[in-house]
Write an enzyme that holds these catalytic residues in place. Sequence first.
Site, short mmCIF file in Angstrom:
data_model
loop_
_atom_site.label_atom_id
_atom_site.label_comp_id
_atom_site.label_asym_id
_atom_site.label_seq_id
_atom_site.Cartn_x
_atom_site.Cartn_y
_atom_site.Cartn_z
N HIS A 131 0.93 -1.18 0.09
CA HIS A 131 0.00 0.10 -0.05
C HIS A 131 0.91 1.24 -0.12
O HIS A 131 2.12 1.10 0.44
CB HIS A 131 -0.85 0.04 1.22
N ASP A 208 2.94 -4.30 8.14
CA ASP A 208 1.78 -3.64 7.92
C ASP A 208 0.52 -4.44 8.03
O ASP A 208 0.07 -5.31 7.27
CB ASP A 208 1.78 -2.84 6.53
N GLN A 211 -4.56 -5.07 6.73
CA GLN A 211 -5.45 -5.90 6.28
C GLN A 211 -5.26 -7.41 7.13
O GLN A 211 -6.17 -8.20 6.46
CB GLN A 211 -5.23 -5.91 4.83
N LYS A 234 -10.64 -0.53 10.25
CA LYS A 234 -10.81 -1.86 9.58
C LYS A 234 -10.96 -3.01 10.31
O LYS A 234 -11.32 -4.28 9.98
CB LYS A 234 -9.60 -2.25 8.68
N CYS A 372 -4.86 2.40 -3.70
CA CYS A 372 -3.64 2.81 -3.09
C CYS A 372 -2.39 1.87 -3.20
O CYS A 372 -1.53 1.60 -2.21
CB CYS A 372 -4.01 3.40 -1.59
N1 PLP Z 1 -1.96 -0.33 4.64
C1 PLP Z 1 -2.76 -1.32 4.19
C2 PLP Z 1 -2.33 -2.81 3.61
C3 PLP Z 1 -4.08 -0.85 3.83
O1 PLP Z 1 -5.17 -1.62 3.21
C4 PLP Z 1 -4.51 0.49 4.34
C5 PLP Z 1 -5.52 1.05 4.01
O2 PLP Z 1 -6.31 0.77 2.97
C6 PLP Z 1 -3.60 1.19 4.90
C7 PLP Z 1 -2.08 0.70 5.14
C8 PLP Z 1 -3.61 2.45 5.45
O3 PLP Z 1 -4.62 2.51 6.35
P1 PLP Z 1 -5.26 3.96 7.09
O4 PLP Z 1 -5.69 4.60 6.05
O5 PLP Z 1 -6.09 3.34 8.09
O6 PLP Z 1 -3.99 4.53 7.90
#
Ligand code: PLP
Length: 414
Positions: A131, A208, A211, A234, A372
């Site tokens: 991401h 990270d 998900q 999430k 993203c």
């Molecule tokens: N990393 C992953 C794998 C994600 O799916 C997301 C959000 O879709 C993020 C980071 C960013 O999360 P946040 O917007 O809650 O900071």
Amino acid sequence: MSAVAAKPAALDVARLRADFPVLAQRINGKPLAYLDNGASSQRPHAVIEAERHYASEMHANVHRGVHTLSQRATDAFEAARERVRRFLNARSTREIVFTRGTTESINLVAQSFVRPRARPGDEILITHLEHHANIVPWQMACAATGAMLKVAPIDRRGEVDMEAFRSLLSARTLLVATAHVSNALGTVLPVREIVALAHARGVPVLLDGAQAVPHFALDLQALDCDFYAFSGHKLYGPDGIGVLYGRESLLEAMPPWQGGGDMILAVSFSGPTYNQLPFKFEAGTPHISGAVGLAAAIDYVDGVGLERIAAWEQELLGYATARLGAVDGLTIIGTARDKASLVSFVVEGVHPHDLGTILDQEGIAIRTGHHCAMPAIEFFGVPATARASFAFYNTREEIDRLATAVAAARAMFR
Ligand code: PLP
């Protein structure tokens, strides 16, 4: 104990759905089929009620007041931290930093761990499926320090090439930072192997977990990663709240990244004395009600049972893969052998954005675009995909409606 692991009892999905007020709605005259859980999942009554209860009976600023309300708010906030610690099986609440979400957690590590340490030529190793939140903070840190971003490739299934990953680990690697689960492809990464390979070379690992956390139980002491980031929204919790887990010895050695209230013990014009962990990384008034709501979300999820959630979601994934896979002209993007419950796909002749709009008319919410994760999507030679991402409250009937509506859209554009 039996040698065969007991199968978790099935979920009563209809009963659980009643816990989520949003799901009872009609959208465009049709029952809502909410299949955008990878972007944000819905909140149960228990979370909404916990936030309401906090706001109506406990709210005051934390850590500062001697009055009763301030103490109640502080107790609730610190109890939420302990709840997160237990959920992750971290060693200490000193390792649990509240942030705005995954993005802020990763930026904290980029600013406070990487920037002070990185020398020109040092390397940050990520993968091709990240991401943007796990790409751009490292690019910014590299631009500021002369460090370099190294990217482990993926294959056509959307799995990380682990041979290449291994060979990209070098004496200059300062940090490995990978997704636990890919939001664009659904791939579950071999994080135990990633941690073992990196640690064998003395390299710390950030995962990270945005998900991953909603889909399966975690034990960070067993996983042994050094940083772990996730977001409340999430995990059936509030938005604007998230967590950075950090190994205590690393957090201890890192400087604060934002200055202000709560992160200091004392301030004079000759300089500040910083607070202890984890407050050193929590400048300013935190999202107190968000933390309380997050703790309620964790209670709720644990009550349902992550094992049972994982089992049902895997069934939904298998069903959706078969139903969508049978739609004429549809290609699934991301076919890793180990996947979380999401399906990214493209349909010949139908732009994903048009598809998203058509499905919305049917009351079906999916996500379309690059999610993203532009490098991952571009790797498959498409500008965008449609993505259906499932939570434990989704049903086979919703997937039937999705497949039928996608097939109808394909017929419309032929
Ligand atoms: N990393 C992953 C794998 C994600 O799916 C997301 C959000 O879709 C993020 C980071 C960013 O999360 P946040 O917007 O809650 O900071």
